[in-house]
Design a protein around this motif. Sequence first.
Motif, PDB file in Angstrom:
ATOM      1  N   HIS A   1     -14.569   7.787   1.125  1.00 11.20           N
ATOM      2  CA  HIS A   1     -13.783   8.271  -0.011  1.00 11.20           C
ATOM      3  C   HIS A   1     -14.072   7.444  -1.262  1.00 11.20           C
ATOM      4  CE1 HIS A   1     -10.007   8.886  -2.365  1.00 11.20           C
ATOM      5  NE2 HIS A   1     -10.157  10.127  -1.929  1.00 11.20           N
ATOM      6  N   ASP A   2     -14.173   6.122  -1.115  1.00 11.14           N
ATOM      7  CA  ASP A   2     -14.453   5.250  -2.260  1.00 11.14           C
ATOM      8  C   ASP A   2     -15.849   5.491  -2.817  1.00 11.14           C
ATOM      9  OD1 ASP A   2     -11.968   4.153  -2.031  1.00 11.14           O
ATOM     10  OD2 ASP A   2     -12.620   2.285  -1.083  1.00 11.14           O
ATOM     11  N   VAL A   3     -16.839   5.624  -1.926  1.00 13.78           N
ATOM     12  CA  VAL A   3     -18.200   5.884  -2.386  1.00 13.78           C
ATOM     13  C   VAL A   3     -18.264   7.219  -3.121  1.00 13.78           C
ATOM     14  CG1 VAL A   3     -20.570   6.374  -1.637  1.00 13.78           C
ATOM     15  CG2 VAL A   3     -19.302   4.461  -0.628  1.00 13.78           C
TER      16      VAL A   3
ATOM     17  N   SER B   1      -5.272   3.752  -2.963  1.00 12.95           N
ATOM     18  CA  SER B   1      -5.898   2.884  -3.957  1.00 12.95           C
ATOM     19  C   SER B   1      -7.268   2.430  -3.470  1.00 12.95           C
ATOM     20  CB  SER B   1      -5.015   1.664  -4.222  1.00 12.95           C
ATOM     21  OG  SER B   1      -5.046   0.788  -3.101  1.00 12.95           O
ATOM     22  N   ARG B   2      -8.020   1.833  -4.403  1.00 12.33           N
ATOM     23  CA  ARG B   2      -9.342   1.320  -4.033  1.00 12.33           C
ATOM     24  C   ARG B   2      -9.250   0.143  -3.075  1.00 12.33           C
ATOM     25  NH1 ARG B   2     -13.128   2.830  -8.087  1.00 12.33           N
ATOM     26  NH2 ARG B   2     -12.768   5.046  -8.449  1.00 12.33           N
TER      27      ARG B   2
ATOM     28  N   TYR C   1      -7.459   0.209  -0.394  1.00 13.44           N
ATOM     29  CA  TYR C   1      -7.035   0.698   0.924  1.00 13.44           C
ATOM     30  C   TYR C   1      -7.922   0.155   2.034  1.00 13.44           C
ATOM     31  CZ  TYR C   1      -6.254   3.756   4.909  1.00 13.44           C
ATOM     32  OH  TYR C   1      -6.011   4.225   6.168  1.00 13.44           O
ATOM     33  N   VAL C   2      -9.236   0.178   1.838  1.00 14.60           N
ATOM     34  CA  VAL C   2     -10.162  -0.272   2.886  1.00 14.60           C
ATOM     35  C   VAL C   2      -9.897  -1.737   3.229  1.00 14.60           C
ATOM     36  CG1 VAL C   2     -12.579  -0.755   3.416  1.00 14.60           C
ATOM     37  CG2 VAL C   2     -11.947   1.407   2.360  1.00 14.60           C
TER      38      VAL C   2
ATOM     39  N   SER D   1       0.821  -1.221   0.000  1.00 16.77           N
ATOM     40  CA  SER D   1       0.000   0.000   0.000  1.00 16.77           C
ATOM     41  C   SER D   1       0.847   1.259   0.000  1.00 16.77           C
ATOM     42  CB  SER D   1      -0.921   0.003   1.222  1.00 16.77           C
ATOM     43  OG  SER D   1      -0.162   0.093   2.421  1.00 16.77           O
TER      44      SER D   1
ATOM     45  N   GLY E   1     -11.967   5.668   4.452  1.00 18.90           N
ATOM     46  CA  GLY E   1     -11.709   5.058   3.146  1.00 18.90           C
ATOM     47  C   GLY E   1     -12.993   4.646   2.454  1.00 18.90           C
ATOM     48  N   ILE E   2     -13.959   4.135   3.218  1.00 20.48           N
ATOM     49  CA  ILE E   2     -15.255   3.765   2.629  1.00 20.48           C
ATOM     50  C   ILE E   2     -15.950   4.998   2.062  1.00 20.48           C
ATOM     51  CG2 ILE E   2     -17.563   2.894   3.164  1.00 20.48           C
ATOM     52  CD1 ILE E   2     -16.219   1.056   5.264  1.00 20.48           C
TER      53      ILE E   2
ATOM     54  N   GLN F   1     -15.871   8.625  -4.820  1.00 23.01           N
ATOM     55  CA  GLN F   1     -15.249   8.434  -6.131  1.00 23.01           C
ATOM     56  C   GLN F   1     -16.170   7.692  -7.091  1.00 23.01           C
ATOM     57  OE1 GLN F   1     -11.474   6.519  -5.078  1.00 23.01           O
ATOM     58  NE2 GLN F   1     -10.396   8.391  -5.667  1.00 23.01           N
ATOM     59  N   LEU F   2     -16.965   6.759  -6.555  1.00 26.95           N
ATOM     60  CA  LEU F   2     -17.813   5.936  -7.413  1.00 26.95           C
ATOM     61  C   LEU F   2     -19.061   6.660  -7.889  1.00 26.95           C
ATOM     62  CD1 LEU F   2     -17.650   2.498  -5.537  1.00 26.95           C
ATOM     63  CD2 LEU F   2     -16.728   3.009  -7.800  1.00 26.95           C
TER      64      LEU F   2
END
Length: 458
Positions: free
Chosen positions: A354-356, A318-319, A321-322, A295, A351-352, A358-359
């Motif tokens: 942040h990912d949501v 990165s995706r 990370y979580v 990571s 991280g969750i 981005q999506l």
Amino acid sequence: MKGEPDFFQNLQDELSDGRGWLDRTIVLAYAVAAGLCVVIFTLMSETAFEWFHLLHERAPWAVLVWTPALTAFIVWATRRFAPGAAGSGIPQVMTALDPHLPRDMRHRFVSVRLTAAKMLLGSMSLLAGLSAGREGPSVQVAAGVMHNARRWLRPGSGMSDHALLVAGGAAGIAAAFNAPLAGVVFAIEELSRKLESRNSGLIIAAIVLAGLVSVSVFGNLSYFGSVAVPKLGWGALLPGLMVAVVCGVLGGLFARLLAASAAGMPDRFSAFRKRYPVRFAAVCGLVIAVIGLASDGATFGAGAQEVRHMLAGESDASRLYVLLKFVATWLTAWSGVPGGIFAPSLSIGAGIGHDVAQLVAGAQFQTLAPSLIAMGMAGFLAAATQAPLTSFIIVMEMIDGRPMVLSLMAAAMIASLIARLISRPLYSTLSALMMRPLREAQARAKEAAASARPDDPM
């Protein structure tokens, strides 16, 4: 009016109670000492991780030797010298508060000796680069100091052992997060379930004093700074709901996995851990080092720096990370080192979010991301600990996010409700595991006493 308090008589009674004022002074002095210990622990932890960070920057591959070797040493030292210092620290304080725990066994879970061991070994966990936090251990650190006040208080003092432990644990949260309101709520939600009216004022004063000690050293700053929250429309409803649901599911699985690992699962890994705990810790350290290198160092440590980068829109995580942080935190807890899950849980939740963002956010990423990240922190922490009130208040105070109170509250409540369908409350489950050997020993002692009695004559 008849029955109303007599101000002058009450004032005279208070001023004439010299021993009572001495007891209060002792408790408040210990609160200051507890705050100082948390401050020292914070400085030790931050310095330790800075040293690890320098090692990782200058010789990245050296961590493949350093992290497993130091992890093994920490577990060996913990088991050899301070078994009660292993793990988070919050379950130990909850166990010490258990009314079924004999008073003479309380020192196994909270004491000044364990406070010193927790500070040293907990800092070494961050020196090893493990995915651990200092906030949960700060609860045990402060509780051990506050409980020591009992030796100086008179037998009839209003401050019971229970009240001292609650005050110490809550003071630890307040000083660690610079969040006094969260400390009060934590005392009610996790440690005490209620505050005794006769002690509530003194307990709150102790929490405030410990927080003031932290503020005097680190300044009156939010843990993650101040997050600018734009006006959100209905378009943020679905992303926010997604964050809460994902946090609830993953947080519930996380808590269930930690509890099952602590209890010992029927598999080869658990058998190996039970037979060779130090070697198992070394293996965990090696896997954590590999994850950290994969990571690019993002999963090392508590994760606070990564959260700051996410909130500032500067993260290149990165995706994965979580997932990687999830596994690294689980292995750190499973290894048996002293270290908490509060801060790593916040980073996983961030991280969750942040990912949501981005999506689904698209062009609105910069607008929605900070809010979703904050909701993710509150949601995952609430799901993992099943303490929604403490979770959303901690996050609110950490990001100076009063405009987000309702959003944080909703995320924490939804995530906690989902997690309850998956797992039992983590800290109370771990506390029950600590009480199990004591209860089994008591049961065996009763059986032995019963068998030793002569049979009743017919």
